[in-house]
Structure formats: C-alpha cells, structure tokens
Design an enzyme around this catalytic site. Structure first.
Site, short mmCIF file in Angstrom:
data_model
loop_
_atom_site.label_atom_id
_atom_site.label_comp_id
_atom_site.label_asym_id
_atom_site.label_seq_id
_atom_site.Cartn_x
_atom_site.Cartn_y
_atom_site.Cartn_z
N ASN A 7 0.86 -1.18 0.00
CA ASN A 7 0.00 0.00 0.00
C ASN A 7 0.90 1.24 0.00
OD1 ASN A 7 -1.61 2.24 0.88
ND2 ASN A 7 -3.15 0.79 1.64
N ARG A 18 4.81 18.30 1.36
CA ARG A 18 5.73 19.34 0.90
C ARG A 18 5.32 19.96 -0.43
NH1 ARG A 18 11.14 20.32 2.62
NH2 ARG A 18 11.74 22.31 1.67
N HIS A 43 -5.60 3.56 -1.62
CA HIS A 43 -6.91 3.85 -1.02
C HIS A 43 -7.17 5.35 -1.19
CE1 HIS A 43 -9.91 3.09 2.50
NE2 HIS A 43 -10.32 4.08 1.72
N ARG A 45 -8.95 8.64 -0.95
CA ARG A 45 -10.06 9.19 -0.17
C ARG A 45 -10.58 10.46 -0.84
NH1 ARG A 45 -10.93 6.65 4.57
NH2 ARG A 45 -9.32 5.19 5.26
N HIS A 50 -3.85 11.73 0.61
CA HIS A 50 -2.64 11.01 0.23
C HIS A 50 -2.72 10.67 -1.26
CE1 HIS A 50 -5.40 7.83 1.47
NE2 HIS A 50 -5.18 8.06 2.75
N GLU A 70 -8.72 0.23 -2.92
CA GLU A 70 -9.61 0.16 -1.77
C GLU A 70 -10.47 1.42 -1.70
OE1 GLU A 70 -6.52 -2.12 1.29
OE2 GLU A 70 -6.98 0.00 1.56
N THR A 100 -8.15 6.01 9.10
CA THR A 100 -7.79 4.74 8.49
C THR A 100 -8.95 3.77 8.71
OG1 THR A 100 -6.10 2.99 8.37
CG2 THR A 100 -6.65 3.85 10.57
N HIS A 190 -4.03 -4.68 7.72
CA HIS A 190 -4.12 -3.66 8.77
C HIS A 190 -3.24 -4.02 9.96
CE1 HIS A 190 -5.61 -0.30 11.11
NE2 HIS A 190 -6.26 0.11 10.04
N ASP A 191 -2.21 -3.23 10.14
CA ASP A 191 -1.25 -3.38 11.26
C ASP A 191 -0.43 -4.66 11.21
OD1 ASP A 191 -2.01 -0.93 12.13
OD2 ASP A 191 -2.98 -1.60 13.97
N GLY A 213 1.02 -1.40 4.29
CA GLY A 213 1.51 -0.08 3.93
C GLY A 213 2.28 0.60 5.03
N HIS A 214 1.57 0.99 6.08
CA HIS A 214 2.16 1.83 7.13
C HIS A 214 3.43 1.22 7.73
CE1 HIS A 214 2.16 4.94 10.23
NE2 HIS A 214 2.45 3.98 11.09
#
Length: 237
Positions: A7, A18, A43, A45, A50, A70, A100, A190-191, A213-214
């Site tokens: 992701n 920036r 994803h 939004r 992002h 997503e 999220t 997720h996580d 991703g994260h």
C-alpha cells in the site's frame, strides 16, 4: 503462495506534505514491483489527503502486478473502478473523514447494498474483496452477496498478538476456514508487520494476499525499501 501487495498511501502522504513530486509515487510503485512486490494497493479518499485520483489513473498505465483499489463504494469510487478496471476492488465501510480503516462490513445488515454494488463491479471484470471482521457469520454473508474474496481486518490480531498470540489468531483461523468452505479467497490487512506476519501465514497457509503499507514504509526508513520488501516476502514463505 501468499502475495504481498504494498500500500503506497504513505508515500503519497509524504509527497503531499511538501508539495511537488518528491517522492514520486509512480516511481515508488514501479520500484516496489521491481523489488519483488506482487501487487500495489491504493486507497484514494475523497479529500485526496494522500493518493490522488490522478495518481490512480497514472498508476493504471504502468503497474504490471495486481492493482488493488480500496475504498468506500460511493459514486466517485465506482466511477474510478469503472474507468481504471483494476485487478481487484476492495470495499471498505469507512466514512469519508476516517483516518484509516477501523472496522469491517456488516455483510448481513448491508446485504442489499453490497449485492448491488458487487454485481456492478464484477460486470467490469474486476475481482471484488470485502473488508470484514473475523466473524464466521459475516464471512458467510460476504459469500452470499457475491464477493470473490474477503479481506480480514487484522488490527485486533495485531493488538492482541503482543499479549497472547494463540488467542489472537483463533477467530482468524475460524473465519478463514469458513471462507474457504464458502468458496471465498482470503486476503488480510491492517497493522501487519515483521513481528506478526509469519504467525498469521503459518496459521492460515492458504492466505491469498496481504496488503501492507504503514508498517512497511516505516521499516523502509531504517532498512531501505528494497531490503524491507524482501524481509516481508521472507516472512510469507
């Protein structure tokens, strides 16, 4: 084989902070593929905080692995799926202002809505995955509304893993078994990170795909993107 879909939202977050085009989201996606990732996830939004909608259009032109989009299935999302026709559309029940994803679909309560949307998306030749909590009834509901796959929401697993991993994994094993018996493919996300990914894979060996991703981008700050992707792939094999 369990595929790793990276992701790249967080790369876009850094760019947007920036202005300009550094880091280059398109180049980052291509590099992820070159470094071994078997898919790219985004994803977008509504506020484009992002990934931007233009990014999605541009990515479609160059991504050669599985492209996964997503999102909450409002008209804007459905228009994007119709235009881009990714390999997979992952439906999440997030409101527009959510930071999220933090819960899965109630596939029983939303059966009528999901059935109609899934039918439309599948008509475009796109595979549909539904983001769900690890609940057997919810998984059965996903099969009944016509989904091809489920994506198991793994934040509860990741949280409980630190305390008692055998307890944390139990509902996921049960839900994955129901999914398989119902003819559904199984994704997870997720996580997930380098600490908990292998245990998930060992207990659900027929897992089709993980979307990360994260944690992966955070690890890349220390290990570098290429090395990090290889570390995650190693956990899946």
């Amino acid at each position: 084989m369990t595929r790793l879909s990276v992701n790249i939202n967080k790369i876009a977050t850094l760019r947007n902070a920036r202005g300009g085009n550094n880091p280059d989201v398109i180049k980052a996606a291509l590099d992820c593929e070159r470094f071994g990732a078997q898919g790219i996830t985004v994803h977008p939004r509504p506020d484009e905080r992002h990934i931007r909608y233009k990014d999605v259009i541009d990515l479609k032109k160059v991504v050669t692995t599985e492209f996964n989009i997503e999102g909450y299935p409002d008209e804007r999302y459905l228009k994007l799926i119709r235009e881009v026709k990714p390999a997979q559309a992952t439906l999440v029940p997030d409101p527009p202002d959510a930071i999220t994803s933090n819960a899965g679909w109630d596939t029983i309560k939303n059966a009528s809505l999901l059935k109609e949307i899934i039918s439309e998306i599948k008509a475009y030749g796109v595979r549909v995955s539904i983001f769900v909590d690890p609940l057997p009834l919810t998984v059965e509901g996903a099969a009944k509304v016509g989904a091809d796959r489920i994506e198991l929401y793994t934040e509860p697993y990741a949280s409980e893993f630190k305390l008692k991993k055998e307890i944390a994994i139990k509902p996921y094993i049960e839900s994955a078994k129901v999914a398989r018996e119902s003819g559904l493919g199984i994704n997870a996300g997720h996580d997930l990170d380098l600490n908990n990914l292998r245990f998930l894979k060992l207990n659900i060996p027929y897992l089709d795909e993980v979307s990360i991703g994260h944690a992966l981008i955070c690890d890349a700050l220390y290990f570098g993107l290429e090395n990090t992707i290889q570390l995650y792939l190693k956990e899946l094999h």
